[in-house]
Scaffold this motif. Structure first.
Motif, PDB file in Angstrom:
ATOM      1  N   ILE A   1       0.851  -1.191   0.000  1.00  9.68           N
ATOM      2  CA  ILE A   1       0.000   0.000   0.000  1.00  9.68           C
ATOM      3  C   ILE A   1       0.887   1.241   0.000  1.00  9.68           C
ATOM      4  O   ILE A   1       0.654   2.192  -0.757  1.00  9.68           O
ATOM      5  N   GLU A   2       1.919   1.226   0.820  1.00  9.11           N
ATOM      6  CA  GLU A   2       2.856   2.353   0.867  1.00  9.11           C
ATOM      7  C   GLU A   2       3.530   2.569  -0.493  1.00  9.11           C
ATOM      8  O   GLU A   2       3.656   3.698  -0.962  1.00  9.11           O
ATOM      9  N   VAL A   3       3.948   1.487  -1.134  1.00 13.97           N
ATOM     10  CA  VAL A   3       4.561   1.597  -2.465  1.00 13.97           C
ATOM     11  C   VAL A   3       3.577   2.251  -3.437  1.00 13.97           C
ATOM     12  O   VAL A   3       3.926   3.177  -4.175  1.00 13.97           O
ATOM     13  N   GLY A   4       2.346   1.773  -3.441  1.00 10.16           N
ATOM     14  CA  GLY A   4       1.335   2.331  -4.344  1.00 10.16           C
ATOM     15  C   GLY A   4       1.087   3.807  -4.101  1.00 10.16           C
ATOM     16  O   GLY A   4       0.878   4.582  -5.042  1.00 10.16           O
ATOM     17  N   TRP A   5       1.121   4.194  -2.844  1.00 11.84           N
ATOM     18  CA  TRP A   5       0.929   5.612  -2.507  1.00 11.84           C
ATOM     19  C   TRP A   5       2.115   6.439  -2.991  1.00 11.84           C
ATOM     20  O   TRP A   5       1.942   7.479  -3.614  1.00 11.84           O
ATOM     21  N   ARG A   6       3.328   5.956  -2.723  1.00 10.88           N
ATOM     22  CA  ARG A   6       4.532   6.716  -3.083  1.00 10.88           C
ATOM     23  C   ARG A   6       4.681   6.925  -4.581  1.00 10.88           C
ATOM     24  O   ARG A   6       5.152   7.979  -5.011  1.00 10.88           O
ATOM     25  N   VAL A   7       4.333   5.924  -5.373  1.00  7.50           N
ATOM     26  CA  VAL A   7       4.549   6.048  -6.822  1.00  7.50           C
ATOM     27  C   VAL A   7       3.306   6.541  -7.574  1.00  7.50           C
ATOM     28  O   VAL A   7       3.332   6.650  -8.790  1.00  7.50           O
ATOM     29  N   GLY A   8       2.240   6.842  -6.845  1.00 11.37           N
ATOM     30  CA  GLY A   8       1.063   7.443  -7.469  1.00 11.37           C
ATOM     31  C   GLY A   8       0.041   6.468  -8.037  1.00 11.37           C
ATOM     32  O   GLY A   8      -0.856   6.874  -8.777  1.00 11.37           O
ATOM     33  N   LEU A   9       0.155   5.184  -7.689  1.00  6.92           N
ATOM     34  CA  LEU A   9      -0.786   4.217  -8.258  1.00  6.92           C
ATOM     35  C   LEU A   9      -2.201   4.375  -7.706  1.00  6.92           C
ATOM     36  O   LEU A   9      -3.173   4.164  -8.432  1.00  6.92           O
ATOM     37  N   PHE A  10      -2.335   4.775  -6.468  1.00  8.91           N
ATOM     38  CA  PHE A  10      -3.684   5.005  -5.947  1.00  8.91           C
ATOM     39  C   PHE A  10      -4.329   6.203  -6.643  1.00  8.91           C
ATOM     40  O   PHE A  10      -5.507   6.179  -6.985  1.00  8.91           O
ATOM     41  N   ARG A  11      -3.552   7.242  -6.859  1.00  8.07           N
ATOM     42  CA  ARG A  11      -4.073   8.417  -7.581  1.00  8.07           C
ATOM     43  C   ARG A  11      -4.507   8.000  -8.989  1.00  8.07           C
ATOM     44  O   ARG A  11      -5.604   8.349  -9.449  1.00  8.07           O
ATOM     45  N   THR A  12      -3.675   7.232  -9.656  1.00  5.78           N
ATOM     46  CA  THR A  12      -4.003   6.767 -11.007  1.00  5.78           C
ATOM     47  C   THR A  12      -5.260   5.910 -10.995  1.00  5.78           C
ATOM     48  O   THR A  12      -6.153   6.092 -11.830  1.00  5.78           O
ATOM     49  N   MET A  13      -5.347   4.982 -10.052  1.00  4.72           N
ATOM     50  CA  MET A  13      -6.528   4.119  -9.981  1.00  4.72           C
ATOM     51  C   MET A  13      -7.789   4.927  -9.679  1.00  4.72           C
ATOM     52  O   MET A  13      -8.867   4.610 -10.189  1.00  4.72           O
ATOM     53  N   CYS A  14      -7.661   5.977  -8.869  1.00  2.00           N
ATOM     54  CA  CYS A  14      -8.818   6.842  -8.595  1.00  2.00           C
ATOM     55  C   CYS A  14      -9.244   7.594  -9.852  1.00  2.00           C
ATOM     56  O   CYS A  14     -10.442   7.777 -10.096  1.00  2.00           O
ATOM     57  N   GLU A  15      -8.280   8.006 -10.653  1.00  4.01           N
ATOM     58  CA  GLU A  15      -8.612   8.678 -11.918  1.00  4.01           C
ATOM     59  C   GLU A  15      -9.324   7.726 -12.874  1.00  4.01           C
ATOM     60  O   GLU A  15     -10.132   8.151 -13.695  1.00  4.01           O
ATOM     61  N   LEU A  16      -9.030   6.440 -12.750  1.00 10.13           N
ATOM     62  CA  LEU A  16      -9.640   5.419 -13.612  1.00 10.13           C
ATOM     63  C   LEU A  16     -10.797   4.701 -12.917  1.00 10.13           C
ATOM     64  O   LEU A  16     -11.254   3.672 -13.406  1.00 10.13           O
ATOM     65  N   LYS A  17     -11.293   5.234 -11.819  1.00  5.76           N
ATOM     66  CA  LYS A  17     -12.162   4.472 -10.918  1.00  5.76           C
ATOM     67  C   LYS A  17     -13.390   3.846 -11.562  1.00  5.76           C
ATOM     68  O   LYS A  17     -13.867   2.817 -11.101  1.00  5.76           O
ATOM     69  N   ASP A  18     -13.922   4.434 -12.588  1.00  8.95           N
ATOM     70  CA  ASP A  18     -15.116   3.867 -13.215  1.00  8.95           C
ATOM     71  C   ASP A  18     -14.789   2.960 -14.393  1.00  8.95           C
ATOM     72  O   ASP A  18     -15.681   2.416 -15.030  1.00  8.95           O
ATOM     73  N   GLU A  19     -13.502   2.798 -14.679  1.00  3.92           N
ATOM     74  CA  GLU A  19     -13.077   2.007 -15.831  1.00  3.92           C
ATOM     75  C   GLU A  19     -12.360   0.733 -15.378  1.00  3.92           C
ATOM     76  O   GLU A  19     -11.589   0.755 -14.433  1.00  3.92           O
ATOM     77  N   TRP A  20     -12.621  -0.358 -16.072  1.00  2.49           N
ATOM     78  CA  TRP A  20     -11.824  -1.567 -15.907  1.00  2.49           C
ATOM     79  C   TRP A  20     -10.610  -1.392 -16.822  1.00  2.49           C
ATOM     80  O   TRP A  20     -10.773  -1.151 -18.014  1.00  2.49           O
ATOM     81  N   SER A  21      -9.418  -1.475 -16.245  1.00  2.56           N
ATOM     82  CA  SER A  21      -8.201  -1.188 -17.009  1.00  2.56           C
ATOM     83  C   SER A  21      -7.199  -2.324 -16.897  1.00  2.56           C
ATOM     84  O   SER A  21      -7.049  -2.932 -15.839  1.00  2.56           O
ATOM     85  N   SER A  22      -6.493  -2.566 -17.974  1.00  8.33           N
ATOM     86  CA  SER A  22      -5.418  -3.560 -17.954  1.00  8.33           C
ATOM     87  C   SER A  22      -4.222  -2.989 -17.197  1.00  8.33           C
ATOM     88  O   SER A  22      -4.113  -1.776 -16.995  1.00  8.33           O
ATOM     89  N   SER A  23      -3.323  -3.874 -16.787  1.00 11.73           N
ATOM     90  CA  SER A  23      -2.106  -3.403 -16.126  1.00 11.73           C
ATOM     91  C   SER A  23      -1.296  -2.514 -17.067  1.00 11.73           C
ATOM     92  O   SER A  23      -0.653  -1.557 -16.627  1.00 11.73           O
TER      93      SER A  23
END
Length: 155
Positions: free
Chosen positions: A62-84
């Motif tokens: 969770i800390e890694v995801g926060w530091r590199v911005g993955l949670f922010r990115t996932m929130c921007e994509l929150k209504d979309e199913w996205s590939s890795s």
């Protein structure tokens, strides 16, 4: 075999296993007898320890995801199913590591990201988590920062 806790960690390959009844070992040279109830208690305790480690790893992810911005990115994509691949491209990160992180976020210990298996292999942040991250993310993620700071000072 039992460890005395004083031995140096080995650099050898470690086989990660989920503990089970087969992993309970007793000293065969001991006169002490162990009932099935004792073995069940040992297995239950081993599983409890395993879950502590599992949750610790998830917390660090969770800390890694926060530091590199993955949670922010996932929130921007929150209504979309996205590939890795799509998540990695949007975040500007290597797809391999994003895929590993997304997989960690879908595991039983985390369950923070939804996953659609093959053929889609797509991910979506859970709506409730998106709400939390968008409104209280700094507060919530300070918990993982505490564990990271603690871990840095263990040695």
């Amino acid at each position: 075999t039992m460890s005395d806790g004083n031995s140096e960690p080995s650099n050898d390959k470690v086989d990660f296993i989920t503990p089970s009844r087969e992993h309970v070992q007793y000293d065969d040279n001991s006169d002490e007898k162990h009932s099935d109830g004792d073995k069940d208690a040992v297995v239950k305790t081993m599983m409890s320890l395993w879950h502590c480690y599992e949750h610790g790893v998830v917390t660090l992810m969770i800390e890694v995801g926060w530091r590199v911005g993955l949670f922010r990115t996932m929130c921007e994509l929150k209504d979309e199913w996205s590939s890795s691949e799509a998540v990695a491209a949007k975040a500007g990160l290597d797809e391999r590591y994003v895929r590993e992180w997304l997989s960690a976020m879908t595991c039983k210990g985390a369950n923070l990201v939804d996953y659609r298996g093959p053929p889609e292999c797509t991910f979506r942040i859970k709506p409730a988590l998106a709400t939390i991250m968008e409104t209280q993310g700094d507060v919530v993620l300070s918990w993982s920062r505490m564990l990271s700071a603690f871990a840095e000072n263990v040695d």
